[in-house]
Design an enzyme around this catalytic site. Structure first.
Site, short mmCIF file in Angstrom:
data_model
loop_
_atom_site.label_atom_id
_atom_site.label_comp_id
_atom_site.label_asym_id
_atom_site.label_seq_id
_atom_site.Cartn_x
_atom_site.Cartn_y
_atom_site.Cartn_z
N ARG A 54 -21.16 91.76 119.56
CA ARG A 54 -20.10 91.01 118.88
C ARG A 54 -20.30 91.23 117.38
O ARG A 54 -21.31 91.80 116.98
CB ARG A 54 -20.21 89.53 119.22
CG ARG A 54 -19.93 89.23 120.68
CD ARG A 54 -19.70 87.75 120.88
NE ARG A 54 -19.65 87.41 122.29
CZ ARG A 54 -18.56 87.47 123.04
NH1 ARG A 54 -17.43 87.90 122.53
NH2 ARG A 54 -18.59 87.11 124.31
N GLY A 55 -19.40 90.74 116.58
CA GLY A 55 -19.59 90.85 115.14
C GLY A 55 -18.62 91.84 114.53
O GLY A 55 -18.37 92.91 115.10
N ASP A 99 -9.99 89.78 123.96
CA ASP A 99 -8.99 89.53 122.90
C ASP A 99 -9.46 90.05 121.54
O ASP A 99 -8.66 90.64 120.80
CB ASP A 99 -8.67 88.03 122.83
CG ASP A 99 -9.92 87.18 122.63
OD1 ASP A 99 -11.02 87.61 123.02
OD2 ASP A 99 -9.80 86.07 122.07
N GLY A 100 -10.75 89.86 121.24
CA GLY A 100 -11.28 90.34 119.96
C GLY A 100 -11.16 91.85 119.87
O GLY A 100 -10.72 92.41 118.85
N ASP A 126 -12.54 85.67 132.04
CA ASP A 126 -11.76 84.43 132.10
C ASP A 126 -10.32 84.66 132.56
O ASP A 126 -9.60 83.70 132.83
CB ASP A 126 -11.72 83.74 130.73
CG ASP A 126 -13.07 83.22 130.30
OD1 ASP A 126 -14.01 83.30 131.11
OD2 ASP A 126 -13.19 82.74 129.15
N MET A 147 -17.21 79.81 134.14
CA MET A 147 -16.65 80.36 132.90
C MET A 147 -15.20 79.92 132.75
O MET A 147 -14.54 79.57 133.72
CB MET A 147 -16.71 81.89 132.91
CG MET A 147 -18.10 82.45 132.82
SD MET A 147 -18.83 82.52 134.42
CE MET A 147 -18.00 83.89 135.11
N GLY A 148 -14.71 80.04 131.53
CA GLY A 148 -13.33 79.66 131.21
C GLY A 148 -13.32 78.89 129.90
O GLY A 148 -13.33 77.67 129.89
N TYR A 155 -24.29 83.33 133.90
CA TYR A 155 -24.89 84.61 133.54
C TYR A 155 -25.14 85.49 134.76
O TYR A 155 -25.14 86.72 134.67
CB TYR A 155 -26.17 84.41 132.71
CG TYR A 155 -25.80 84.04 131.30
CD1 TYR A 155 -25.35 85.01 130.42
CD2 TYR A 155 -25.82 82.72 130.87
CE1 TYR A 155 -24.95 84.68 129.13
CE2 TYR A 155 -25.43 82.37 129.59
CZ TYR A 155 -24.99 83.36 128.72
OH TYR A 155 -24.58 83.05 127.46
N ILE A 156 -25.34 84.85 135.92
CA ILE A 156 -25.49 85.63 137.15
C ILE A 156 -24.15 86.32 137.47
O ILE A 156 -24.11 87.49 137.81
CB ILE A 156 -25.91 84.71 138.32
CG1 ILE A 156 -27.30 84.14 138.03
CG2 ILE A 156 -25.88 85.46 139.65
CD1 ILE A 156 -27.77 83.11 139.01
P1 ATP Z 1 -14.86 88.66 125.33
O1 ATP Z 1 -13.86 88.66 126.43
O2 ATP Z 1 -16.22 88.85 125.84
O3 ATP Z 1 -14.73 87.54 124.36
P2 ATP Z 1 -13.96 90.17 123.07
O4 ATP Z 1 -13.45 91.56 122.96
O5 ATP Z 1 -12.98 89.10 122.75
O6 ATP Z 1 -14.57 90.04 124.51
P3 ATP Z 1 -15.38 89.67 120.62
O7 ATP Z 1 -16.84 89.60 120.36
O8 ATP Z 1 -14.54 88.51 120.22
O9 ATP Z 1 -15.26 89.99 122.17
O10 ATP Z 1 -14.79 90.95 119.89
C1 ATP Z 1 -15.25 92.27 120.15
C2 ATP Z 1 -15.33 93.04 118.85
O11 ATP Z 1 -14.06 93.03 118.19
C3 ATP Z 1 -16.32 92.41 117.88
O12 ATP Z 1 -17.13 93.43 117.33
C4 ATP Z 1 -15.44 91.72 116.86
O13 ATP Z 1 -16.01 91.65 115.59
C5 ATP Z 1 -14.19 92.57 116.86
N1 ATP Z 1 -13.04 91.77 116.47
C6 ATP Z 1 -12.70 90.57 116.95
N2 ATP Z 1 -11.59 90.09 116.36
C7 ATP Z 1 -11.22 91.02 115.45
C8 ATP Z 1 -10.13 91.12 114.51
N3 ATP Z 1 -9.21 90.18 114.38
N4 ATP Z 1 -10.08 92.24 113.76
C9 ATP Z 1 -11.00 93.22 113.87
N5 ATP Z 1 -12.04 93.18 114.73
C10 ATP Z 1 -12.15 92.11 115.53
MG MG Z 2 -13.00 87.01 123.29
#
Ligand code: ATP
Ligand code: MG
Length: 441
Positions: A155-156, A181-182, A211, A254-255, A363-364
């Site tokens: 993440r990050g 979503d991220g 989720d 989860m959720g 986590y499992i």
């Molecule tokens: P999960 O379903 O596990 O939450 P996710 O894809 O939503 O998966 P995140 O950690 O939120 O997981 O995001 C994945 C990567 O996308 C991260 O490196 C995060 O910094 C990046 N990211 C999230 N939101 C944005 C954004 N608005 N713009 C650019 N990068 C983003």
């Molecule tokens: Mg997410």
């Protein structure tokens, strides 16, 4: 029944015209009937009232582009380099998707240069020092047997400009992004920057969220596996509960924002008496609150099973500053442990002895390999992602609507989150199964 979808952008961006014959043609002479025409679309909403309204108001039907192999493609497979990255939390089936991407690219299209970026978006940033992984059919042959992701994840936030610099330097033609979503938000920004710089790099997302909470994605991969395993936890909770006088089995699933796993697991093993999800508010105390309802249930049947989604009851943590994770997602209060404490306190206060067993299998579940249904589903998603990428489509994700695989613009899918509608058949079915009251004063 699917939720109704309002007017959204459904046009899929493309890097340019397709002029190259698909190699599928030369491989199989009988294949032409499998090619999907560019203008093939499927309606998003299929209720009669919607159709009649469109006809009455001379509105065109909202529709998605149908996924699948195209007779003419954009990229020359012999010159193409592809990248794959996995981001966010673990989810069953991620390795299946990686495997199917590689197998389809290599064997069907003849793409030999496929690279994995390691540890999520960090993999694009040289200062982290994560080397590229060459993805060959041999390397991925048995990874579907494993949970997690062979590429690692993180993440990050990472700098979008630097990510695109790397794509440019390595001359990546298609980037496959597997994430939630991220990741979709990051993918939208990457594809914008690619377009802005005039680069020829297609960005294709395969939505991953255990989720099942991505808008316009009927079911995300790994969800089926998660529900199957969650029902095992419910079975254990039920066994514990019936073995004790006033036995209570509490399972946290989860959720974060959407209670789909909790709802489906409840329907998957109908021993649950209370299902608590983020979308439906509940009170703890008071005549109609959860604790009193639990007392009544115990009095009647001497055991109870409770399923709570991790994002339920967050109002009870409103006065706490829990901060955010490295990606900026708000940290949640631990509703499982909170309920354990409150239930124990309550039954001590009314001098009613109970035996409470708390199970948190999260986590499992996250780290499991996919089940058979998810193996199948992941394969289809990845194959269609490859077809879309080879055709030069970009800024899109692969989804499924009415059992047909479709292309959805990433920007449309991130407009909002998919949640359980408390007036839906799904939620009513949960209520009928559990028999739980409103739990509100
Ligand atoms: P999960 O379903 O596990 O939450 P996710 O894809 O939503 O998966 P995140 O950690 O939120 O997981 O995001 C994945 C990567 O996308 C991260 O490196 C995060 O910094 C990046 N990211 C999230 N939101 C944005 C954004 N608005 N713009 C650019 N990068 C983003
Ligand atoms: Mg997410």
């Amino acid at each position: 029944m699917l939720d109704f979808v309002d007017s959204i952008e459904t046009k899929i961006a493309s890097l340019g015209p397709s002029k190259i014959d698909s190699p599928i043609l030369s491989k199989r002479k009988d294949v032409s009937r499998h090619f999907v025409a560019e203008n093939e679309r499927i309606m998003v909403n299929i209720t009669q009232s919607y159709i009649e309204e469109c006809i009455r108001n001379k509105k065109s039907f909202l529709s998605f582009e149908v996924a699948g192999p195209r007779q003419k493609i954009y990229f020359d497979p012999s010159k193409l380099k592809c990248g794959v990255v996995t981001c966010g939390g673990l989810c069953p089936g991620t390795n299946d998707v990686i495997r199917a991407l590689v197998m389809e690219l290599y064997h069907v299209y003849g793409v030999k240069n496929i690279y994995g970026f390691q540890y999520g978006l960090e993999g694009f940033i040289s200062r982290y020092g994560h080397p590229l992984v060459e993805l060959t059919p041999e390397r991925v042959a048995s990874i579907h047997e494993l949970g997690g992701t062979i590429l690692g994840t993180s993440r990050g936030a990472q700098d979008i400009g630097e990510i695109v610099d790397t794509l440019d330097r390595l001359n990546i033609g298609i980037l496959f992004m597997i994430g939630g979503d991220g990741t979709l938000r990051a993918a939208a920004k990457i594809s914008e920057e690619v377009l802005h710089r005039g680069l020829k790099c297609s960005v294709i997302a395969i939505p991953k969220t255990i989720d099942n909470d991505i808008y316009l994605v009927e079911k995300s991969f790994g969800f089926d596996t998660a529900v199957e395993k969650a029902t095992e936890a419910i079975r254990a909770a039920h066994t514990e509960a019936i073995a004790a006088y006033n036995g209570i089995g509490l399972v946290k699933l989860m959720g974060r924002y959407s209670g789909f796993i909790a709802a489906y697991a409840t329907l998957g093993l109908r021993e649950v008496n209370f299902t608590l999800i983020p979308e439906v508010d509940f009170d703890l105390e008071g005549e109609h609150g959860f604790l009193e309802a639990l007392r009544k249930r115990l009095k009647k049947r001497r055991h109870a099973v409770i399923v709570v989604a991790e994002g339920a009851g967050q109002k009870f943590f409103a006065d706490q500053d829990l901060g955010t994770d490295p990606s900026g997602n708000p940290r949640l209060g631990d509703i499982g442990k909170f309920l354990v404490e409150k239930i124990k306190e309550y039954f001590v206060s009314i001098k009613m002895p109970i035996t409470l067993k708390y199970i948190d299998p999260s986590y499992i579940i996250r780290s499991l390999p996919a089940n058979a249904n998810d193996h199948v589903y992941c394969g289809f998603l990845a194959q269609n992602a490859v077809h879309a990428g080879m055709r030069g489509k970009t800024a899109m994700l692969v989804s499924c609507r009415h059992n047909v695989y479709v292309h959805v613009p990433i920007k449309a899918a991130v407009i909002k989150r998919k949640i359980i509608n408390p007036n839906s058949t799904l939620w009513f079915s949960v209520l009928e199964t559990t028999g739980q009251p409103r739990l509100k004063n």
